[in-house]
Design an enzyme around this catalytic site. Structure first.
Site, PDB file in Angstrom:
ATOM      1  N   HIS A 125       0.521   6.002   6.372  1.00 16.05           N
ATOM      2  CA  HIS A 125       0.289   6.491   4.909  1.00 16.05           C
ATOM      3  C   HIS A 125       0.553   7.949   5.262  1.00 16.05           C
ATOM      4  CE1 HIS A 125      -1.735   2.565   4.738  1.00 16.05           C
ATOM      5  NE2 HIS A 125      -0.932   2.615   3.786  1.00 16.05           N
ATOM      6  N   SER A 155       0.783  -1.172  -0.016  1.00 17.02           N
ATOM      7  CA  SER A 155       0.029   0.042   0.022  1.00 17.02           C
ATOM      8  C   SER A 155       0.935   1.192   0.232  1.00 17.02           C
ATOM      9  CB  SER A 155      -0.760   0.033   1.207  1.00 17.02           C
ATOM     10  OG  SER A 155      -0.178  -0.022   2.400  1.00 17.02           O
ATOM     11  N   ASP A 200      -2.274   7.923  10.106  1.00 12.08           N
ATOM     12  CA  ASP A 200      -2.323   6.742  10.747  1.00 12.08           C
ATOM     13  C   ASP A 200      -1.004   5.993  10.886  1.00 12.08           C
ATOM     14  OD1 ASP A 200      -1.493   6.028   8.241  1.00 12.08           O
ATOM     15  OD2 ASP A 200      -2.733   4.787   7.384  1.00 12.08           O
TER      16      ASP A 200
END
Length: 847
Positions: A284, A88, A281
């Site tokens: 990210h 991600s 978070d």
């Protein structure tokens, strides 16, 4: 007492010592520190810092990072494929990269179950942008990309990707039970790097292995916090770094790589860029920060593929070009000319000769051009990006004002309206403001840009005022007058055009004032016998303004002119850029001309002796204050600088006229001026031109660092500013002396020599008012406007034809002697120079 140039004065010695030490420091850095990273690729990937608190301006150590736009990226990657593989974190980087290449493409994946899938997007430039979801880097697609031997060797398959970006690691920590954890990750990395290094075919033109991203533990979810540990991440990145660069130690004693480095780029700097405030978070980070990382990838891949032509504003991962054959010839000629001039100057000093200052002028001018080339066309000194700081900007402006006030002095008498000292002061503080504006790159701030535009207009106002005043007083429309002004204005600029391989129009101020001088000359020369008739003169100026406005309103005349120049002289100028520069201030020059006429008539009719004059002055001062207050509010209220630009041609005369009235309101104001500002004003043309390459860098796109290290920017500013001002002042003097040589005025002293000289009698005056001619280098201020009692000048007549003098000239031991004794006519000299430039232009593109 007149002092010898570069004589035994402390500032001369200090400046020359500073220049010598700066060159020595640059050479030491090049040969000791940059030998393994001459193009600063390693600096781009491993060292840098944020210049701003908003984390938008990242500065790699010692080089300029180009901010890529869609057109730039497409030019490099057109019809190629770019592949990102990973988790991600890699996906976030992928979408920011995609958005740079094509702003119409998305910046994030869809908010649904398709997050953990592959993506394939196509940009308008036919760039294919693929993302492969593979957080463990073990799928067949990933293996085929990393080891393409079976797919590309001996086949006619599609091209390899232009860029391959691989990122993994956090999932090995997050799911250690199923993935095998750190041992499995190490085995995977070793396998992939070995395959890339040993394979006969590289996976891509540029392969990037991303570092394992540092996390903000305090913001992680409990599941991530328990598995993603900073010590593990540090160990993984250390392992990656030493697998990719096993031989690098960073020691000064390491003069070469002892083993082969893996053909993989490792942007360890990505983790240095991260800031706790830019993530929610802990994993990210913000789009702006990740976009900067994507921009670094584009600089890594594309910078060295750009044509190596000015502006040289991409210095990370990009070498400087070797000069072309014609440019090399120009540089050699200048270097040899400088060396010979220095030798002849020293010989002349030893023998007590009278030509020492001529040789010194040539040496100073040539040496400056060579230093400028070294500064901005080689890696001798570092270049970094600009950064606007409101605090630093305000401090420099206030400091400059204080210095100006502390150096105020008052003359013994009323020096008159817009006298020489006052105009030098005006040019000086305006130039300081423009220099500070350029250094901080403040053009994006409308509230600063708008007043700077007025300052540029004020220069042009003085051009119109000064030249018109001269022609009204002297009525000298000879070719010698044209040659004196045009040579003085263009000497340094043309030298830099050919030595730096730049565009003449890029030094926009010189072309502007040169063009406006010719317009003023034509306006005043036509029907000059009737210039004493005020209605005729005013109508002539207004007619010229109308015709010029009509000419600029139509695109085809200028396009046709530039097309002819391209075909006949190989001169490629931008019609759009030149139209913008000219039309933005196309009326203020004529306002300066009309002001000169008005001032001349006020003096002629002695209107200042009228009893109502003091009342009129008070009314004018009151209106001027109101105008300045109105203008300040108006320009601050504009939505953007583009909105203001639409108003500027029609209102710029208001604040300029208001300032002129207030500055000349009383005899005390007219007789007072700032020595510091006047000092800068005397070399305003040189400071404006030299700043492009020396002080600023990358053709004004960055700043110059003599002392390596972003943290030393303040010290670099002080050091380079001192040398920059000193060099500009010396070149202003040298240019004036060389102009005298070219215009056959050897025995005269030009005002632009920046030193006071004893007055001369009428028989010793420069031809056709050479003093006034050359004083117009910057804004065009006319020395005669403040020296009304100056004896009239006469044009010297040449008693013999130049060819007869040429045949009679004896052989001389110096270049200066040969030039002077030949008595070559100014027209022939100018013609020969034009012919040589035409030949150089025609050969430039082919050699």
């Amino acid at each position: 007492m007149t002092r010898t140039r570069l004589g035994p004065l402390w500032h001369d010695h200090l400046a020359l010592l500073t220049i010598a030490l700066s060159i020595l420091l640059g050479l030491l850095r090049v040969f000791l520190f940059d030998r393994l990273d001459p193009t600063h690729c390693d600096a781009l990937l491993t060292r840098g810092s944020w210049l701003d608190d908003a984390h938008r301006n990242w500065q790699p150590e010692g080089c300029m990072l180009h901010s890529y736009k869609a057109a730039d990226a497409s030019r490099c990657l057109a019809s190629r494929r770019v592949v990102f593989v990973g988790d991600s974190v890699t996906r976030t980087l992928y979408f920011q990269f995609v958005h740079i290449v094509d702003p119409k493409l998305p910046t994030a994946p869809p908010q649904d179950d398709r997050k953990h899938t592959d993506f394939s997007l196509a940009a308008d430039s036919n760039v294919t942008l693929d993302f492969i979801w593979d957080p463990f880097l073990n799928t067949s697609s990933t293996l085929a990309l990393i080891n393409p031997r079976d797919h590309y060797v001996g086949s006619s398959s599609p091209q390899l990707p232009a860029l391959l970006v691989v990122g993994s690691g956090l999932w090995y920590l997050r799911y250690a039970d199923t993935s095998g954890g750190l041992p499995a990750w190490e085995a995977m990395v070793n396998e992939h790097i070995t395959a890339i290094s040993a394979g006969p075919v590289k996976p891509a033109d540029t392969t990037v292995f991303l570092p394992v991203e540092d996390v903000v533990a305090s913001k992680l979810s409990p599941e991530r916090y328990n598995t993603m540990r900073s010590p593990d991440i540090d160990a993984m990145n250390s392992d990656l770094y030493h697998r990719i660069r096993p031989s690098y130690t960073g020691s000064l004693l390491q003069f070469s790589e002892t083993t082969e480095v893996a053909p993989v780029s490792f942007p360890l700097v990505f983790n240095q860029m991260l800031d706790d405030s830019q993530t929610e978070d802990g994993l990210h980070f913000s789009d702006s920060m990740i976009k900067t990382q994507a921009n670094i990838l584009l600089n890594l891949r594309c910078n060295n593929e750009w044509p190596k032509i000015p502006p040289m504003d991409k210095t990370c991962c990009r070498g400087y070009p070797w000069p072309s054959a014609m440019q090399f010839i120009v540089l050699i000629v200048i270097a040899v000319w400088t060396s010979i001039s220095v030798r002849l100057w020293l010989q002349s000093l030893c023998k007590g000769g009278t030509n020492s200052k001529d040789h010194l002028a040539l040496a100073v001018f040539g040496a400056t051009v060579c230093i400028i080339y070294l500064a901005d066309r080689t890696g001798l000194w570092l270049k970094e990006q600009k950064e606007f700081s409101s605090l630093a900007f305000a401090c420099l402006v206030l400091s400059s004002i204080c210095i100006g006030l502390l150096t105020l002095h008052r003359g013994d008498k009323d020096l008159g309206f817009l006298n020489r000292d006052q105009s030098d002061e005006w040019k000086g503080w305006m130039q300081i403001a423009i220099l500070i504006y350029h250094y901080f790159g403040a053009s994006k701030i409308s509230g600063i840009y708008n007043p700077i535009r007025v300052l540029v207009a004020a220069y042009l106002f003085m051009t119109g005022y000064g030249h018109t005043t001269f022609y009204l007083k002297k009525a000298d429309f000879s070719f010698l007058r044209i040659a004196q002004v045009m040579v003085r204005l263009n000497l340094l600029t043309l030298a830099l055009v050919y030595s730096m391989n730049t565009d003449y129009l890029s030094y926009y101020f010189t072309p502007l004032v040169s063009m406006w001088f010719m317009v003023i000359y034509a306006t005043m020369a036509i029907g000059s016998q009737l210039n004493h008739n005020t209605p005729f003169l005013v109508c002539k100026i207004l007619s010229s303004m109308a015709m010029f406005a009509i000419f600029m309103l139509q695109n085809w005349p200028l396009e046709s002119l530039f097309t002819v120049l391209k075909q006949l002289c190989n001169i490629d100028w931008s019609v759009r850029e030149w139209t913008f520069r000219v039309t933005l201030d196309q009326y203020i020059v004529y306002w300066g001309m009309l002001t000169a006429v008005a001032v001349a008539k006020i003096r002629e009719y002695h209107l200042t002796d009228h009893p109502l004059w003091p009342t009129l002055v008070k009314i004018a001062c009151g209106c001027s204050v109101l105008i300045l207050l109105w203008f300040t509010g108006f320009e601050l209220a504009q939505e953007s600088k583009f909105t203001y630009n639409s108003w500027h041609p029609y209102i710029s005369f208001l604040p300029i006229t208001a300032f002129v009235i207030l500055r000349n309101a009383t005899p005390i104001l007219r007789s007072s001026s700032s020595r510091a500002f006047a000092f800068i004003g005397k070399c305003s043309l040189e400071t404006f031109i030299i700043q492009f390459h020396f002080w600023l860098a990358g053709d004004t796109k960055g700043v110059l660092l003599v002392i390596p290290g972003t943290r030393w920017r303040a010290l670099n500013f002080v050091l380079t500013s001192f040398v920059f001002i000193y060099v500009s002042h010396q070149v202003a003097w040298a240019s004036g002396e060389i102009t005298s040589l070219i215009c056959n005025q050897r025995e005269k002293t030009l005002p632009t020599s920046n030193r006071d000289v004893p007055g001369h009698g009428p028989s010793e005056q420069t031809a056709s008012g050479c003093a006034e001619a050359v004083r117009l280098v910057g804004p065009g201020e006319d020395r005669s406007s403040s020296r009304e009692d100056r004896p009239e000048t006469e044009t010297p007549a040449h008693s013999q034809h130049w060819l007869k003098n040429l045949t009679r000239a004896r052989y001389q031991s110096t270049i200066i002697g040969a030039w002077d004794c030949s008595q070559v006519e100014v027209k022939v000299r100018i013609g020969l120079a034009a012919m040589f430039m035409w030949i150089a232009n025609m050969l430039w593109a082919n050699y």
